[in-house]
Design a protein around this motif. Structure first.
Motif, PDB file in Angstrom:
ATOM      1  N   TRP A  83      23.255  39.169  37.224  1.00 49.80           N
ATOM      2  CA  TRP A  83      22.316  37.816  37.018  1.00 49.80           C
ATOM      3  C   TRP A  83      23.002  37.189  35.512  1.00 49.80           C
ATOM      4  O   TRP A  83      23.044  36.005  35.569  1.00 49.80           O
ATOM      5  N   VAL A  84      23.044  37.891  34.439  1.00 47.86           N
ATOM      6  CA  VAL A  84      23.210  37.442  33.297  1.00 47.86           C
ATOM      7  C   VAL A  84      24.808  36.842  33.369  1.00 47.86           C
ATOM      8  O   VAL A  84      25.207  35.702  33.040  1.00 47.86           O
ATOM      9  N   ALA A  85      25.711  37.636  33.922  1.00 48.08           N
ATOM     10  CA  ALA A  85      26.926  37.142  34.058  1.00 48.08           C
ATOM     11  C   ALA A  85      27.153  35.910  34.986  1.00 48.08           C
ATOM     12  O   ALA A  85      27.960  34.967  34.488  1.00 48.08           O
ATOM     13  N   LYS A  86      26.385  35.716  36.097  1.00 45.10           N
ATOM     14  CA  LYS A  86      26.434  34.566  36.839  1.00 45.10           C
ATOM     15  C   LYS A  86      25.697  33.423  36.349  1.00 45.10           C
ATOM     16  O   LYS A  86      26.156  32.221  36.459  1.00 45.10           O
ATOM     17  N   ASN A  87      24.450  33.638  35.598  1.00 43.79           N
ATOM     18  CA  ASN A  87      23.949  32.412  35.113  1.00 43.79           C
ATOM     19  C   ASN A  87      23.968  32.239  33.599  1.00 43.79           C
ATOM     20  O   ASN A  87      23.697  31.056  33.226  1.00 43.79           O
ATOM     21  N   ILE A  88      24.145  32.954  32.817  1.00 45.89           N
ATOM     22  CA  ILE A  88      24.260  32.937  31.382  1.00 45.89           C
ATOM     23  C   ILE A  88      25.708  33.031  30.938  1.00 45.89           C
ATOM     24  O   ILE A  88      26.262  32.240  30.147  1.00 45.89           O
ATOM     25  N   GLY A  89      26.558  33.926  31.481  1.00 45.73           N
ATOM     26  CA  GLY A  89      27.935  33.883  31.255  1.00 45.73           C
ATOM     27  C   GLY A  89      28.279  35.356  30.816  1.00 45.73           C
ATOM     28  O   GLY A  89      27.585  36.060  30.370  1.00 45.73           O
ATOM     29  N   GLU A  90      29.723  35.616  31.249  1.00 42.18           N
ATOM     30  CA  GLU A  90      30.009  37.132  31.160  1.00 42.18           C
ATOM     31  C   GLU A  90      29.773  37.515  29.482  1.00 42.18           C
ATOM     32  O   GLU A  90      29.909  38.628  29.154  1.00 42.18           O
ATOM     33  N   ASP A  91      30.185  36.631  28.475  1.00 41.86           N
ATOM     34  CA  ASP A  91      29.955  36.796  27.313  1.00 41.86           C
ATOM     35  C   ASP A  91      28.890  37.555  26.697  1.00 41.86           C
ATOM     36  O   ASP A  91      28.760  38.267  25.575  1.00 41.86           O
ATOM     37  N   TYR A  92      27.735  37.026  27.322  1.00 34.93           N
ATOM     38  CA  TYR A  92      26.383  37.784  27.169  1.00 34.93           C
ATOM     39  C   TYR A  92      26.010  39.048  27.667  1.00 34.93           C
ATOM     40  O   TYR A  92      25.015  39.574  27.328  1.00 34.93           O
TER      41      TYR A  92
END
Length: 70
Positions: A24-33
């Motif tokens: 979810w974080v990779a999809k909605n916030i970004g791979e960097d996070y």
């Protein structure tokens, strides 16, 4: 077939919340996070504080939101 098994596991509650949150974080916030999120997730589960009260409440709120969206 893989998607069907995934959906059945989600409906039965047999999923890894850590992995689902990372997706979810990779999809909605970004791979960097993702790494930062996983480090904080592991710290929370160990009982280690991740910051102030406001940051902890926001982080747990995000996890609950992800869990409800699954």
């Amino acid at each position: 077939m893989k998607r069907l098994i995934h959906n059945i596991r989600i409906k039965l509650g047999l999923y890894d919340l850590r992995k689902e949150c990372a997706k979810w974080v990779a999809k909605n916030i970004g791979e960097d996070y993702v790494k930062e999120f996983l480090a904080k997730y592991d710290d929370i589960n160990r009982g280690t504080p991740i910051g102030g009260m406001a940051e902890t409440v926001a982080f747990l709120g995000m996890i609950e939101r992800i869990r409800k969206e699954i």
